[in-house]
Design an enzyme around this catalytic site. Structure first.
Site, short mmCIF file in Angstrom:
data_model
loop_
_atom_site.label_atom_id
_atom_site.label_comp_id
_atom_site.label_asym_id
_atom_site.label_seq_id
_atom_site.Cartn_x
_atom_site.Cartn_y
_atom_site.Cartn_z
N ASP A 28 1.38 -7.78 42.28
CA ASP A 28 0.42 -6.73 41.91
C ASP A 28 1.04 -5.35 42.06
OD1 ASP A 28 -1.51 -8.67 41.37
OD2 ASP A 28 -2.04 -8.78 43.49
N HIS A 39 -1.30 -8.75 34.20
CA HIS A 39 -0.48 -7.55 34.11
C HIS A 39 -1.24 -6.50 33.31
CE1 HIS A 39 3.43 -10.04 34.83
NE2 HIS A 39 2.71 -9.86 35.91
P1 IMP Z 1 -2.61 -19.55 42.48
O1 IMP Z 1 -1.19 -19.40 42.08
O2 IMP Z 1 -3.57 -18.94 41.48
O3 IMP Z 1 -2.99 -20.95 42.84
O4 IMP Z 1 -2.83 -18.71 43.82
C1 IMP Z 1 -2.09 -18.98 44.99
C2 IMP Z 1 -1.91 -17.73 45.83
O5 IMP Z 1 -1.12 -16.80 45.09
C3 IMP Z 1 -3.22 -16.98 46.15
O6 IMP Z 1 -3.06 -16.34 47.40
C4 IMP Z 1 -3.31 -15.95 45.05
O7 IMP Z 1 -4.09 -14.83 45.43
C5 IMP Z 1 -1.84 -15.59 44.87
N1 IMP Z 1 -1.57 -15.12 43.51
C6 IMP Z 1 -1.53 -15.85 42.38
N2 IMP Z 1 -1.26 -15.09 41.32
C7 IMP Z 1 -1.11 -13.84 41.80
C8 IMP Z 1 -0.77 -12.59 41.18
O8 IMP Z 1 -0.55 -12.46 39.98
N3 IMP Z 1 -0.71 -11.52 42.01
C9 IMP Z 1 -0.90 -11.61 43.34
N4 IMP Z 1 -1.22 -12.75 43.95
C10 IMP Z 1 -1.31 -13.85 43.19
#
Ligand code: IMP
Ligand code: MG
Length: 332
Positions: A13, A43
């Site tokens: 982020d 994004h």
């Molecule tokens: P998942 O990849 O959606 O299963 O999420 C797993 C972990 O990664 C969680 O803590 C999410 O908040 C974090 N996460 C997934 N995608 C992003 C992103 O694009 N930015 C920041 N954190 C992310």
């Protein structure tokens, strides 16, 4: 030798999409390609105060550059989101995904949404990305080549990129999430995403021969954030975040992001893993409100740059002083 990888040092982020768009334009890239995991990443880029460009599947580099837009074979594809982004930004002639990309099916999204482990413990975005990767590993997933509606949008991305690099063209590879969300390299399992998201993982995601890698831009968010669960050293309270007026909400989930101060030991380790050749320092305006919208560094940000360069062993090239695209300042 002409590929540039954009990775994030911490929990993401941090403006990878915007920084990748800047490099694509600056270098006159012929390809901008998404690496990383899938559509869990959001994004966004603000061309002006009341205009926003948002994507979850394709790189933002179509803005301000003529680069062809690609998605590497290691990234999972949600055809609904892909086709929607192509239509929204009229990119029918510019976007292609690798024919080998695994496909996010609606049932995989439902499975994630119904998993209390993912939703409540891990804090997943429930985009279906992890479940699709699991199906891919078990050799049960569909690939982009299996979907008739994607027929005109598939290609061999690895071949295109390696040939472009061989011809001396510039290629920008945009990773997703952040180093400390890497599946097998973060110390915080299970509070991680479903793959590694480092430099090496990124070039693997797009099938690039390492010999073409010229530049690694590691993004350091001046006041880091984390969404979802897991440890965060230097974290400040929600009340403090509100008091400072630096609230941020997730692009995909709308959740309030946790925020904290930079941990230079974490940065050092991230630099060890990623091998940055240069640094982009983003969200400097959250660290020092006095720099907002300016193209001159403040003493406080200059001090921070010194510490970041020392921890990362690479120079800061780009500083973001506000949310607009024009607020990216190149240091000479
Ligand atoms: P998942 O990849 O959606 O299963 O999420 C797993 C972990 O990664 C969680 O803590 C999410 O908040 C974090 N996460 C997934 N995608 C992003 C992103 O694009 N930015 C920041 N954190 C992310
Ligand atoms: Mg991968």
């Amino acid at each position: 030798m002409s590929a540039t990888v954009i990775v994030d040092a911490l929990w993401g982020d941090s403006g990878k999409g915007k920084v990748a768009a800047w490099y694509a334009s600056k270098l006159g890239a012929t390809y901008a390609v998404r690496a990383g995991t899938g559509t869990n990443a959001g994004h966004c880029l603000y061309p002006s105060a009341n205009e926003i460009i948002k994507t979850r599947q394709i790189p933002l580099a179509f803005y301000k550059s003529k680069a062809k837009i690609r998605v590497g074979s290691g990234v999972v594809v949600d055809p609904r989101i892909l086709l929607d982004e192509i239509a929204t930004y009229s990119l029918q002639d510019r976007v292609k995904v690798d024919y080998r990309c695994a496909i996010i099916e609606p049932r995989f999204i439902e499975m994630e949404q119904n998993s209390s482990h993912l939703k409540n413990t891990v804090g997943s975005t429930a985009s279906g990305t992890g479940q699709t990767r699991a199906a891919f590993i078990l050799r049960q997933a569909l690939q982009a080549k299996d979907l008739p509606e994607l027929a005109k949008y598939t290609t061999d991305v690895a071949q295109e990129l390696n040939e472009a690099c061989k011809a001396g063209e510039e290629v920008i590879i945009e990773s997703s999430q952040g180093t400390y969300l890497s599946l097998a390299l973060s110390p915080d399992y299970p509070f991680v995403t479903s793959d590694n998201v480092t430099t090496a993982a990124s070039i693997d995601d797009v099938g690039l021969n390492w010999q073409h890698l010229k530049r690694v831009v590691m993004i350091v968010k001046a006041l880091p954030s984390r969404v979802g669960a897991g440890p965060m050293s230097g974290e400040i309270t929600e009340a403090e975040v509100h008091k400072l007026g630096i609230e941020e909400y997730g692009t995909v989930t709308g959740r309030l992001r946790r925020k904290g101060h930079l941990d230079f030991d974490l940065l050092k380790y991230a630099a060890m893993l990623n091998g940055p050749t240069e640094i982009a320092l983003t969200f400097a305006d959250h660290f020092d409100p006095d720099i907002t919208g300016s193209d001159k560094l403040t003493p406080k940000v200059k001090e921070l740059i010194k510490k970041v360069e020392k921890a990362c062993g690479a120079p800061v090239r780009l500083v973001e002083t506000g949310k607009l695209y024009s607020n990216l300042v190149e240091l000479k």
